[in-house]
Design an enzyme around this catalytic site. Structure first.
Site, PDB file in Angstrom:
ATOM      1  N   ASP A 132      19.190   8.077   5.772  1.00 43.61           N
ATOM      2  CA  ASP A 132      19.131   9.396   5.130  1.00 43.61           C
ATOM      3  C   ASP A 132      18.741  10.500   6.106  1.00 43.61           C
ATOM      4  O   ASP A 132      18.757  11.681   5.723  1.00 43.61           O
ATOM      5  CB  ASP A 132      18.162   9.376   3.940  1.00 43.61           C
ATOM      6  CG  ASP A 132      16.769   8.908   4.331  1.00 43.61           C
ATOM      7  OD1 ASP A 132      16.622   7.707   4.626  1.00 43.61           O
ATOM      8  OD2 ASP A 132      15.837   9.729   4.341  1.00 43.61           O
ATOM      9  N   ARG A 175      11.726  18.391  -0.974  1.00 48.44           N
ATOM     10  CA  ARG A 175      10.983  19.610  -0.610  1.00 48.44           C
ATOM     11  C   ARG A 175      11.888  20.626   0.082  1.00 48.44           C
ATOM     12  O   ARG A 175      11.393  21.576   0.686  1.00 48.44           O
ATOM     13  CB  ARG A 175       9.796  19.257   0.290  1.00 48.44           C
ATOM     14  CG  ARG A 175      10.181  18.553   1.585  1.00 48.44           C
ATOM     15  CD  ARG A 175       8.980  18.375   2.484  1.00 48.44           C
ATOM     16  NE  ARG A 175       9.339  17.622   3.676  1.00 48.44           N
ATOM     17  CZ  ARG A 175       8.586  17.553   4.767  1.00 48.44           C
ATOM     18  NH1 ARG A 175       7.442  18.203   4.812  1.00 48.44           N
ATOM     19  NH2 ARG A 175       8.955  16.835   5.803  1.00 48.44           N
ATOM     20  N   GLY A 234      16.543  12.095  -1.898  1.00 48.04           N
ATOM     21  CA  GLY A 234      17.025  13.434  -2.212  1.00 48.04           C
ATOM     22  C   GLY A 234      16.148  14.496  -1.596  1.00 48.04           C
ATOM     23  O   GLY A 234      15.129  14.210  -0.955  1.00 48.04           O
ATOM     24  N   ASP A 267      16.349  16.329  10.844  1.00 51.79           N
ATOM     25  CA  ASP A 267      15.060  15.877  10.317  1.00 51.79           C
ATOM     26  C   ASP A 267      14.088  15.431  11.412  1.00 51.79           C
ATOM     27  O   ASP A 267      13.938  14.247  11.703  1.00 51.79           O
ATOM     28  CB  ASP A 267      15.251  14.745   9.294  1.00 51.79           C
ATOM     29  CG  ASP A 267      15.860  15.253   8.008  1.00 51.79           C
ATOM     30  OD1 ASP A 267      15.765  16.464   7.742  1.00 51.79           O
ATOM     31  OD2 ASP A 267      16.439  14.450   7.263  1.00 51.79           O
TER      32      ASP A 267
END
Length: 496
Positions: free
Chosen positions: A255, A94, A91, A265
């Site tokens: 993820d 941050r 999840g 990411d």
């Protein structure tokens, strides 16, 4: 153009889903915030004016010192396969999604703050980002966009003198990240693993409605199958683009995979200096699961894991058919991109072998990937000093004087002659297909070192270079030359 964040028309369609998809959370402000970088190109995507950051409330708003009217901050839940190992709950530990803004071109942009404090998904973390990693992600999104590869973008960096503990003590910072959506493969995996097919369907409907509304006219089973096939296709094309630019993501966990096929990411990524098919930018990956040459396979593996998570929506036959299309889409895209890098307008059966031959020379000689293709862009068989074609010596130098390069250039010359290639037109095309600049890790590290010393100006200077990587930028020539010796010692990890 509007000048202030408060003047934007905010909504949060993701927060309109049931609360099982997220946690409502308030950002935790950083102490002593300071604007370290502001990206006018990203601001334009939101219809913010280039001077929006001069608003005294700008830093306070994105730092969380005061709420922005109309926002609904949430942290999303997801799961994922990390280095091939199933992790049942992850999840946004941050990152907090503030909301979304639709610009004058009817483009919808999520606005997320990364490093904004603890959420219930932080696990053992502190909810913070460090200045080093925010700079790397800020620059990487702009570099990728400049190369024409779909990516998240970054609006701003807020720095602080708050200490954060990683592999050493570092400065805390906050990144404002933009994307059409931050939904990822793992958002579906978490609910499939909990036997919640209604949640999987609800999230799928949300993504389709927001990003592929043309599929809404199809019956349910056909709609979901077509949607999954599009995800597989976008992923295949994205990995092909990475491959053609010499980029390695470094942490291709499920993820970290975007549901709409954009680069998401940025951690221990790297554009190669010396060409190495097994290049690993992440010292946290000693087995090389996410090495450069493994990315196409990993992209397919991750799509298969997503297909498993969507089993309640898609038949096995439809899922397998979509997965079987991956290889052809990847190979078609990489063939198109490599043909452009070689300046070829026509197709011949041996073209893939010709491209592979050049890469084999670079791999054996550890030649510089970006510099070699850029030098090849100025190669001209029909001109020179009478003894050799123009540009041949520059190609040799970039290829580390490999004894095999002349034989390859002779073969390439014959291919150009068969195509009756116009040298001037071909060179012009190749200079727009082969960048002069990529965001090499040593370049990012120079910017990081300056920022950690209090000088933020190099962040924007580097952003301007990598955002237009095909331009000459005469004042930045050293970034197009040989990497310094110390660059070979740079080590990146998942904390990057």
């Amino acid at each position: 153009m509007t000048r202030r964040l408060d003047d934007l028309k905010w909504e949060n369609s993701f927060a309109g889903l049931p609360d099982r998809f997220y946690q409502r959370v308030t950002p935790t402000p950083l102490a002593n915030p300071q604007l370290a970088a502001f990206n006018p190109d990203a601001a334009a995507l939101l219809d913010l004016s280039a001077d929006a950051a001069t608003d005294p409330d700008f830093v306070a708003a994105i730092n969380g010192d005061r709420p922005i009217p109309g926002t609904t901050p949430v942290a999303a839940i997801y799961a994922g396969h990390q280095f091939g190992v199933w992790v049942p709950q992850l999840g946004d530990g941050r990152a907090i999604l503030l909301g979304e803004v639709t610009n004058g071109h009817h483009e919808r942009w999520d606005i997320q703050v990364k490093g904004s404090g603890l959420t219930r998904f932080s696990r053992m973390g502190d909810g913070r980002a460090v200045l080093r990693s925010t700079i790397r992600e800020y620059l990487a999104g702009e570099a990728m966009t400049g190369l024409g590869v779909p990516s998240t973008r970054a609006l701003a960096i807020v720095a602080s003198d708050v200490p954060v503990y990683r592999e050493s003590v570092e400065r805390a910072a906050l990144l404002v990240r933009l994307a059409p959506t931050h939904v990822r493969f793992g958002n579906f995996e978490v609910f499939a693993s909990r036997s919640m097919p209604d949640a999987v369907a609800q999230l799928a409907d949300h993504v389709i409605e927001r990003h592929l509304p043309q599929l809404l006219t199809l019956p349910g089973a056909e709609r979901y199958a077509a949607w999954y096939r599009e995800i597989v296709a976008r992923t295949a094309r994205l990995v092909a683009m990475w491959t053609a630019t010499g980029f390695t993501h470094g942490v291709l966990n499920t993820d970290n995979m975007s549901i709409i096929g954009i680069t998401l990411d940025y951690g221990p990524y790297g554009w190669m200096d010396r060409y190495d098919r097994g290049f690993i930018p992440n010292h946290s990956d000693p087995a090389g699961r996410y090495a450069f040459d493994q990315q196409p396979m990993v992209g397919l593996w991750n799509c298969a894991r997503l297909g498993e998570a969507l089993h309640s929506l898609i038949s096995e036959d439809d899922a397998l058919s979509a997965l079987e299309s991956y290889r052809g889409i990847f190979e078609g895209e990489i063939d198109r991109l490599m043909r452009a890098k070689l300046g070829l307008l026509t197709s011949e059966p041996d073209d893939q072998e010709l491209a592979a031959g050049f890469l084999a020379v670079l791999h054996a000689a550890r030649g510089d990937y970006t510099r070699s293709f850029r030098a090849l862009s100025r190669f001209a068989p029909r001109s020179g000093d009478g003894r050799e074609p123009a540009g041949a010596s520059a190609v040799r130098e970039a290829a580390e004087e490999s004894p095999a390069i002349d034989a390859w250039l002779a073969r390439y010359t014959q291919r150009l002659i068969r195509e009756d290639s116009d040298d001037v037109a071909r060179q012009r095309r190749m200079l727009q297909a082969n960048p002069k600049y990529v965001l090499r890790n040593w370049m990012a590290q120079e910017v990081i070192a300056a920022a950690e010393g209090g000088d933020f100006a190099p962040i924007d200077a580097m952003r301007r270079i990598v955002a237009s990587p095909f331009d000459e930028h005469p004042d930045a020539e050293r970034y197009a030359g040989r990497p310094p010796a110390w660059a070979a010692d740079l080590a990146l990890s998942c904390s990057s």
